[in-house]
Design a protein around this motif. Sequence first.
Motif, short mmCIF file in Angstrom:
data_model
loop_
_atom_site.label_atom_id
_atom_site.label_comp_id
_atom_site.label_asym_id
_atom_site.label_seq_id
_atom_site.Cartn_x
_atom_site.Cartn_y
_atom_site.Cartn_z
N SER A 161 0.84 -1.19 0.00
CA SER A 161 0.00 0.00 0.00
C SER A 161 0.88 1.24 0.00
CB SER A 161 -0.91 0.02 1.24
OG SER A 161 -1.55 1.29 1.36
N ASP A 162 0.49 2.24 -0.77
CA ASP A 162 1.21 3.51 -0.74
C ASP A 162 1.13 4.17 0.63
OD1 ASP A 162 2.11 3.36 -3.33
OD2 ASP A 162 0.46 4.53 -4.18
N PHE A 163 0.11 3.82 1.40
CA PHE A 163 -0.06 4.43 2.73
C PHE A 163 1.03 3.99 3.71
CE2 PHE A 163 -4.43 4.58 1.03
CZ PHE A 163 -4.69 5.94 1.18
N ILE A 164 1.70 2.87 3.44
CA ILE A 164 2.73 2.40 4.37
C ILE A 164 4.14 2.72 3.87
CG2 ILE A 164 1.28 0.61 5.38
CD1 ILE A 164 2.81 -1.45 3.62
N HIS A 165 4.24 3.53 2.85
CA HIS A 165 5.55 3.98 2.37
C HIS A 165 6.21 4.85 3.45
CE1 HIS A 165 6.77 3.85 -2.07
NE2 HIS A 165 7.87 3.95 -1.39
N PRO A 166 7.42 4.53 3.89
CA PRO A 166 8.07 5.39 4.88
C PRO A 166 8.21 6.83 4.39
CG PRO A 166 9.19 3.28 4.76
CD PRO A 166 8.21 3.31 3.62
N LYS A 167 8.08 7.77 5.31
CA LYS A 167 8.23 9.19 4.95
C LYS A 167 9.70 9.54 4.76
CE LYS A 167 3.83 9.74 5.41
NZ LYS A 167 2.98 9.78 4.19
N PHE A 168 10.57 8.89 5.53
CA PHE A 168 12.01 9.11 5.38
C PHE A 168 12.75 7.85 5.79
CE2 PHE A 168 11.31 10.12 9.84
CZ PHE A 168 12.40 9.53 10.47
N ALA A 169 13.99 7.75 5.34
CA ALA A 169 14.85 6.64 5.74
C ALA A 169 16.28 7.14 5.87
CB ALA A 169 14.78 5.50 4.72
N VAL A 170 16.89 6.83 7.01
CA VAL A 170 18.30 7.14 7.24
C VAL A 170 19.11 5.91 6.89
CG1 VAL A 170 20.05 7.71 8.96
CG2 VAL A 170 17.79 8.81 9.05
N LEU A 171 20.02 6.06 5.94
CA LEU A 171 20.91 4.98 5.53
C LEU A 171 22.34 5.38 5.90
CD1 LEU A 171 18.29 4.52 3.79
CD2 LEU A 171 19.77 3.58 2.03
N ASP A 172 22.77 4.95 7.05
CA ASP A 172 24.12 5.25 7.55
C ASP A 172 24.93 3.97 7.48
OD1 ASP A 172 26.43 5.69 8.98
OD2 ASP A 172 25.46 6.67 10.67
N PRO A 173 25.79 3.79 6.46
CA PRO A 173 26.52 2.53 6.31
C PRO A 173 27.46 2.21 7.47
CG PRO A 173 26.56 3.80 4.27
CD PRO A 173 26.04 4.71 5.34
N SER A 174 27.83 3.20 8.26
CA SER A 174 28.75 2.93 9.37
C SER A 174 28.12 2.01 10.42
CB SER A 174 29.20 4.24 10.02
OG SER A 174 28.13 4.88 10.70
N VAL A 175 26.78 1.95 10.46
CA VAL A 175 26.13 1.10 11.46
C VAL A 175 26.32 -0.38 11.14
CG1 VAL A 175 24.39 2.89 11.84
CG2 VAL A 175 23.84 0.95 10.36
#
Length: 377
Positions: A161-175
């Motif tokens: 569903s488009d309604f469950i698309h995250p509003k933002f995502a942090v992609l920090d490869p150091s983790v």
Amino acid sequence: MTFSYYNPTAIEFGAGKISEITKYIPKKSNVLFVYGGGSIKKNGIYQQVVEALKNFNFFEFYGVEPNPSVETMNKALSIVKEEEIDYILAVGGGSVIDGCKYLAAAALYDGDAWDFLDGKKQVEKALPIGVVLTLPATGSESNSLSVVSKKSTNDKRLFASDFIHPKFAVLDPSVMSTLDDRQLKNGLVDAFVHTCEQYLTIPNNSLVHDGYSETILRGLTTLMNTWENKDDSDWRDNLMLLANQALNGFIGCGVVQDWATHFIGHEITAYYGLDHARSLAVVQPHLLRVMFEDKKDKLEQMGKNVFAITDANKVIDKIESLYNNLGVSTKLSDYEVDDKVIENITESLKKHQMLKLGENQDITIEKVKEILQKSLA
């Protein structure tokens, strides 16, 4: 080449980006911070998230398992309702994110949210979700898909569903520095199969889509072949971005898709608890052999543009060797399954009305049996 593409997820990519979550969550939100086990408390992620949320009213829920279950997520649902949560922050890999997508939809639904998984209802609204990604693999951080299990019935189902698309995502490869080898290997295989599900189907005229898929496949192949560099920052950066792009929705736009490997793999995981990526590895090469005539043209194209080989059969061998060289077995017989595995998987597919799979809808239950028999051989 007729399609609609919608991806509202803002991506914050790079080291030190966790602090950026404050830009996206409204100041007066009641936030539920959801995570899996205790690993984020050992690698510094938990502390960074708490610091970023210090001026927010937030609550915590932890214990989301690999292959998230409705039984677990319904416990979180009680907190959402009791504390009037209006923003969900998923901190983890695909399992945590998928579980939170279910949670976001369930929070604003009056009935049993499993209705979304068994196809009885479509999501009409959901709470907003943000993501801090800790494990690159599924691409769930910026797509509209969620896979959730029900332990009581050995079901593992998908909804979108488009309604469950995250509003933002942090992609920090150091983790990724604290991830174990098994998790990284699973991420590589998962992203590779995601790409193949959208690429290894029938020839098409989209130079962009095929070319981009081949770029992703070459990149993942390079990472598999340079496993010894897994601790290098460049290697981690590339895996996190490649896994994201493999399933952010774009390479599947306007092209015929397969997903049979996933549907069969989901049933294996539901019954026997096999890691998602490893369930894919024990299905895909054998599916490609059984469905060789369907796949031959694109296998030849993949061979030419990804592996620089011309024999379509050797392309399948090459894919299998990539997984095996990582230590990811392509044989179901190498895992703890019983002598009823073929019966269990095929009966479950029948129960879910998955009687004709693949891009041509010609992977029948008999073909599934043949695929599984080859994997057990």
